[in-house]
Each structure stands twice: as C-alpha cells, then as structure tokens.
Motif scaffolding. Structure first.
Motif, short mmCIF file in Angstrom:
data_model
loop_
_atom_site.label_atom_id
_atom_site.label_comp_id
_atom_site.label_asym_id
_atom_site.label_seq_id
_atom_site.Cartn_x
_atom_site.Cartn_y
_atom_site.Cartn_z
N ILE A 99 -10.52 -1.15 11.79
CA ILE A 99 -9.67 -2.32 11.59
C ILE A 99 -8.89 -2.19 10.28
CG2 ILE A 99 -9.65 -4.82 11.18
CD1 ILE A 99 -12.08 -4.96 13.09
N GLU A 100 -9.52 -1.66 9.25
CA GLU A 100 -8.85 -1.45 7.98
C GLU A 100 -7.69 -0.46 8.13
OE1 GLU A 100 -11.66 -0.26 5.03
OE2 GLU A 100 -12.78 -2.15 5.12
N ILE A 101 -7.90 0.58 8.91
CA ILE A 101 -6.84 1.57 9.13
C ILE A 101 -5.65 0.92 9.84
CG2 ILE A 101 -6.21 3.63 10.46
CD1 ILE A 101 -9.07 4.68 9.89
N LEU A 102 -5.93 0.10 10.85
CA LEU A 102 -4.86 -0.59 11.57
C LEU A 102 -4.09 -1.53 10.63
CD1 LEU A 102 -6.77 -1.47 14.87
CD2 LEU A 102 -4.81 0.09 14.67
N THR A 103 -4.82 -2.22 9.79
CA THR A 103 -4.19 -3.14 8.83
C THR A 103 -3.29 -2.37 7.86
OG1 THR A 103 -6.08 -4.65 8.96
CG2 THR A 103 -4.62 -4.87 7.05
N GLU A 104 -3.78 -1.24 7.39
CA GLU A 104 -3.00 -0.41 6.46
C GLU A 104 -1.74 0.15 7.12
OE1 GLU A 104 -5.85 2.49 5.26
OE2 GLU A 104 -6.97 1.09 3.98
N LEU A 105 -1.83 0.50 8.40
CA LEU A 105 -0.67 1.00 9.11
C LEU A 105 0.42 -0.07 9.20
CD1 LEU A 105 -2.31 3.04 12.02
CD2 LEU A 105 -0.84 3.95 10.21
N VAL A 106 0.00 -1.29 9.49
CA VAL A 106 0.97 -2.40 9.58
C VAL A 106 1.64 -2.62 8.23
CG1 VAL A 106 1.25 -4.87 9.94
CG2 VAL A 106 -0.16 -3.54 11.52
N GLU A 107 0.86 -2.65 7.17
CA GLU A 107 1.42 -2.88 5.83
C GLU A 107 2.35 -1.74 5.42
OE1 GLU A 107 1.27 -5.71 4.20
OE2 GLU A 107 0.20 -6.36 6.00
N ALA A 108 1.99 -0.51 5.76
CA ALA A 108 2.85 0.63 5.44
C ALA A 108 4.18 0.54 6.21
CB ALA A 108 2.14 1.94 5.76
N ASP A 109 4.11 0.05 7.44
CA ASP A 109 5.33 -0.08 8.23
C ASP A 109 6.29 -1.08 7.63
OD1 ASP A 109 4.66 1.83 10.07
OD2 ASP A 109 3.96 0.43 11.62
N ARG A 110 5.79 -2.09 6.99
CA ARG A 110 6.67 -3.08 6.35
C ARG A 110 7.54 -2.40 5.28
NH1 ARG A 110 4.82 -7.96 8.24
NH2 ARG A 110 2.56 -8.19 8.52
N GLN A 111 7.02 -1.32 4.70
CA GLN A 111 7.75 -0.61 3.65
C GLN A 111 8.70 0.44 4.22
OE1 GLN A 111 7.28 -1.89 0.62
NE2 GLN A 111 5.79 -3.23 1.66
N ARG A 112 8.47 0.86 5.47
CA ARG A 112 9.30 1.92 6.04
C ARG A 112 10.19 1.42 7.17
NH1 ARG A 112 4.06 3.68 8.25
NH2 ARG A 112 3.94 5.33 6.67
N VAL A 113 10.37 0.12 7.28
CA VAL A 113 11.09 -0.45 8.42
C VAL A 113 12.52 0.08 8.54
CG1 VAL A 113 11.89 -2.48 7.14
CG2 VAL A 113 11.58 -2.62 9.64
N ALA A 114 13.13 0.49 7.44
CA ALA A 114 14.51 0.99 7.49
C ALA A 114 14.59 2.42 8.00
CB ALA A 114 15.16 0.89 6.11
N ASP A 115 13.47 3.11 8.04
CA ASP A 115 13.44 4.52 8.44
C ASP A 115 13.01 4.64 9.89
OD1 ASP A 115 12.95 7.22 8.82
OD2 ASP A 115 11.99 7.51 6.87
#
Length: 205
Positions: A99-115
């Motif tokens: 669950i922590e990995i899934l949460t981290e993936l979502v948060e990382a995506d917020r930073q890479r949304v333009a890519d």
C-alpha cells in the motif's frame, strides 16, 4: 537468440511502437534486424500469432492486427471486470508495504504529470502493483494475457494533461479504498477508472 527470445523482443517492439498495427512481419527482414537465421524468427512469429499479436492477411502475409471498435470495447469490458476484481482482492490482501508503494507512485505522478512518456510508464507500473497486491496468481495471469491485446491499441489514453490529472486522482481513490480495506469501494473505483479510460480510447478511434 532462440524463438522465445525473438517473441519477447517482438512484443517489446509492438509495445514501444517500433512495430505498429498494420505493419508486415517479413521473416527475411526480421532475421537481418535481429542477426539470426529464419528458424528462430519463424518460431517467434508462430508464438506471436498464437497470442493474437499477428495474423495472416491475403496478399500481405503476416501482419500486426488492428483492433476495431467492437474489439476495443470487448477488451475494456474484460479489463474492467479483472481490474475491479484485482482492486477488491488488493483491499483484502495487500500488505502495508504494498500500500505504501502504491501511495508513493500516486504522489510521484503528481510531480510528473506534465511528462507524458514518464506517466505512461508509471501508469503501467501502478496497475502492475495492483495486480500483484491481489495475491492471486491466476488473476495476474489473466490480466497479463489481456495486456497483450492492449498493446495493439495505438497511442495512449494519457495523451492530454487533463486526462493525466484525472487518472492520478482516480488512482488515488483506488489506493485510499485499498488502504481503508474497503473492498466494495476499491472495486468500484477501479471499475470507474477503466470505464473512463475506455471512453477516452473510443473517442480516439
């Protein structure tokens, strides 16, 4: 390089669009590209055909097929069923670390949304993590098989910033439900996410 390796390389080429739906698959050309004889090429193409990733067309020989509107709808229907089930099982069986990995993936995506390219890769990883968190090898096997049909679809449903932002929030909703151990909410969120992806896909075709 044997037939199994050639098959794997061909699937990768289709997935990264080096080979596209409609392209012809000529044994001689592929043998030259991969630097092997025609025998492993022939074996790889047979396996590709068995998986539905190659077909014989009159006067053209073996080609990569193009999915029509009906086939796309059928694939997404099955994807909704399978991924909804995967999310439900993940809510029941996922470890805290998963669950922590899934949460981290979502948060990382917020930073890479333009890519877009980075988001496409991350999206695959997010869904793969959901499948694994279901802790059901047979379900994972079925989804992996369905994924082969998905790579025959041109482009990506994440081709606009708006859809990428929406997809991230849909992913976040799935993770929240899994973290809360809410089986119904997890399945509903996953099904809704795939339904929205299907609508985007059908608008592209």
């Amino acid at each position: 390089m044997n037939g199994a390796e050639i098959y794997r390389r061909l699937v990768e080429a289709i997935e990264d669009r080096t080979l596209k739906p409609g392209d012809r698959l000529r044994e001689a050309e592929l043998a030259e590209i991969f630097g092997v004889s025609r025998t492993p090429i022939r074996e790889g193409l047979k396996r590709l055909e068995a998986q539905g990733l190659a077909i014989h067309e009159p006067n053209r020989g073996m080609v990569i097929p193009t999915l029509d509107h009906r086939q796309i709808s059928e694939v997404y229907y099955m994807r909704e069923v399978l991924e909804g089930t995967a999310a439900r099982l993940a809510a029941q069986h996922a470890s805290n670390a998963e669950i922590e990995i899934l949460t981290e993936l979502v948060e990382a995506d917020r930073q890479r949304v333009a890519d877009e390219r980075s988001m496409v890769r991350s999206n695959r990883e997010f869904h793969r993590r959901i499948y694994l968190a279901s802790h059901n090898r047979y379900l994972v096997g079925q989804i992996d098989h369905l994924r082969l049909s998905m790579i025959l679809m041109a482009g990506t449903t994440l081709d606009t910033p708006e859809r990428r932002e929406t997809a991230i929030e849909e992913h976040a909703a799935i993770v929240r439900a899994i973290a809360s151990r809410d089986l119904d909410a997890a399945e509903t969120a996953a099904r809704r996410h795939i339904e929205h992806a299907q609508k985007t896909r059908l608008k592209q075709n």
